[in-house]
Write an enzyme that holds these catalytic residues in place. Sequence first.
Site, short mmCIF file in Angstrom:
data_model
loop_
_atom_site.label_atom_id
_atom_site.label_comp_id
_atom_site.label_asym_id
_atom_site.label_seq_id
_atom_site.Cartn_x
_atom_site.Cartn_y
_atom_site.Cartn_z
N GLY A 14 0.84 -1.21 0.00
CA GLY A 14 0.00 0.00 0.00
C GLY A 14 0.87 1.26 0.00
O GLY A 14 2.11 1.18 -0.04
N ASP A 62 -4.46 -12.04 2.88
CA ASP A 62 -5.38 -11.10 3.52
C ASP A 62 -5.30 -11.36 5.02
O ASP A 62 -5.44 -12.50 5.46
CB ASP A 62 -6.80 -11.39 2.99
CG ASP A 62 -7.80 -10.32 3.43
OD1 ASP A 62 -7.67 -9.83 4.57
OD2 ASP A 62 -8.70 -10.01 2.65
N SER A 128 -4.44 7.40 13.03
CA SER A 128 -4.72 8.59 12.24
C SER A 128 -5.13 9.74 13.15
O SER A 128 -5.71 9.52 14.22
CB SER A 128 -5.88 8.27 11.30
OG SER A 128 -6.43 9.45 10.77
N THR A 130 -7.47 11.40 12.69
CA THR A 130 -8.93 11.38 12.69
C THR A 130 -9.48 10.96 14.06
O THR A 130 -10.63 11.27 14.38
CB THR A 130 -9.44 10.47 11.54
OG1 THR A 130 -10.80 10.74 11.31
CG2 THR A 130 -9.27 9.00 11.85
N TYR A 153 -14.82 5.04 9.45
CA TYR A 153 -13.37 4.90 9.32
C TYR A 153 -12.69 5.41 10.59
O TYR A 153 -11.85 4.73 11.19
CB TYR A 153 -12.87 5.68 8.09
CG TYR A 153 -11.39 5.97 8.13
CD1 TYR A 153 -10.46 4.95 7.92
CD2 TYR A 153 -10.91 7.24 8.42
CE1 TYR A 153 -9.09 5.21 8.00
CE2 TYR A 153 -9.56 7.51 8.49
CZ TYR A 153 -8.65 6.50 8.29
OH TYR A 153 -7.31 6.76 8.37
N LYS A 157 -10.58 3.35 13.71
CA LYS A 157 -9.23 3.63 14.22
C LYS A 157 -9.26 3.84 15.74
O LYS A 157 -8.37 3.39 16.46
CB LYS A 157 -8.64 4.87 13.53
CG LYS A 157 -8.28 4.65 12.07
CD LYS A 157 -7.08 3.71 11.90
CE LYS A 157 -6.84 3.35 10.46
NZ LYS A 157 -5.83 2.30 10.27
N LEU A 202 -7.06 15.06 -1.27
CA LEU A 202 -6.77 16.31 -2.00
C LEU A 202 -5.64 16.16 -3.02
O LEU A 202 -5.81 16.51 -4.19
CB LEU A 202 -6.44 17.40 -0.97
CG LEU A 202 -6.03 18.75 -1.54
CD1 LEU A 202 -7.16 19.37 -2.35
CD2 LEU A 202 -5.61 19.71 -0.41
N PHE A 220 -13.30 22.36 -1.30
CA PHE A 220 -14.54 22.19 -0.53
C PHE A 220 -14.67 23.24 0.58
O PHE A 220 -14.31 22.98 1.73
CB PHE A 220 -14.60 20.79 0.07
CG PHE A 220 -14.65 19.67 -0.96
CD1 PHE A 220 -15.45 19.77 -2.09
CD2 PHE A 220 -13.89 18.52 -0.79
CE1 PHE A 220 -15.49 18.75 -3.04
CE2 PHE A 220 -13.93 17.48 -1.72
CZ PHE A 220 -14.73 17.61 -2.86
N ARG A 233 -4.78 21.75 7.19
CA ARG A 233 -4.30 20.40 7.50
C ARG A 233 -2.78 20.43 7.68
O ARG A 233 -2.11 21.40 7.34
CB ARG A 233 -4.60 19.44 6.33
CG ARG A 233 -6.07 19.15 6.10
CD ARG A 233 -6.66 18.30 7.22
NE ARG A 233 -8.05 17.96 6.98
CZ ARG A 233 -9.08 18.74 7.30
NH1 ARG A 233 -8.89 19.92 7.86
NH2 ARG A 233 -10.31 18.34 7.07
N ASP A 300 -16.09 17.14 7.18
CA ASP A 300 -14.72 17.66 7.23
C ASP A 300 -14.47 18.41 8.54
O ASP A 300 -15.31 19.16 9.01
CB ASP A 300 -14.46 18.63 6.06
CG ASP A 300 -13.79 17.94 4.89
OD1 ASP A 300 -13.23 16.84 5.09
OD2 ASP A 300 -13.82 18.50 3.78
#
Length: 341
Positions: A14, A62, A128, A130, A153, A157, A202, A220, A233, A300
Amino acid sequence: MKKKNHVLVTGGAGYIGAHTVVELLNAGYEVTVIDSLERSELRIVEGIKSITGKEFSFHKIDCLDASAMKSLFEANQFDSVIHFAAYKSVNESVEKPLMYYQNNVGSLMTLLEAMKQYRVRDLIFSSSCTVYGQPDYIPVDESAPFKKAESPYGASKQLCEHILEDMATVGIRVASLRYFNPIGAHPSGLIGELPIGVPNNLVPYVTQTAAGVRAQLTVFGNDYDTPDGSCVRDFIHVCDVASAHVNAIQYLEDLKAGKVFEAFNLGTGKGVSVLELVQKFIEATGVNLNYKIGPRRPGDVEKVYANPEKIVKSLGWNPQYDLGQSLKHAWQWEKKIHGLS
Ligand code: UD1
């Protein structure tokens, strides 16, 4: 010289995983990579080999496949694990919450089960920023409480971090790295992100617009409470994100016995707005960008950037690349994908 440890990297084909494998191989680690290749391609594995000139084992596995994971751990003596394998699209998680919990939480549980059974102690987890939601203060530090997650999501986390905190009592030692906004690609142009379909993030949208794959970028919202009205950010070069994993492995290796769950912000500490990034891209690459201002994107966060003091002090990590270099490398990779010069 002491033989370097054997590291298992899940999701190593990834975006962040592949860049980390490069750093690990360059630092002399023995590396085994597993990836389902559901959202990446073998050419990334080949790219890692071309950059480093080093061999490593790759298995198409996996993490949800408990029996394949058991066989893998049976056949190898790993010293530590870096767990990247997860889905990462905020929008997709809103549409398919169950798929996100199953994959992101389920794969961690399967991995932990194998680590416990085969007595592998050290884990670096891909978390993250987040997890903070919109923090009460910025730059945000690691002691900020988790706010209600904006998406499944984000919630997945948070849940993973809670599970990992509980695992500390059964002897799994964890460094959880809370990424801010990783961007860019390896300076060689041989590996980078392969977004599937229309990118949500982005920078891939910016580079695809510059390459003519997308007609126009939409910014946005320009009515946020920020200096120019667009969101703020903490954009960080993916190679700087990658190198922190090597510091984190060394940090866990050097620890004395004891329970460990440590979270680290992995950001530059600099807040950059979306509009500033657009201008920087034009300046750094000399390529014009067609963009317009559109409405806010639901979910956001207005502004977030890291206080990176803990990771700098405790892990001795320092970012090497600035925003202009990050965007140049992102553009170089985009051109490579389309065979542009
Ligand atoms: C979010 C999470 C991050 C997570 C990432 C995974 C937060 C604060 N960040 O990143 O932890 O790893 O998702 O995907 O929750 N933008 C545009 N036009 C576009 C695309 C984006 O203006 O076409 C803006 C967004 O509104 C946002 C900024 O660019 O303000 C960054 O967006 P994006 O790259 O999607 O990342 P985050 O949403 O910050």
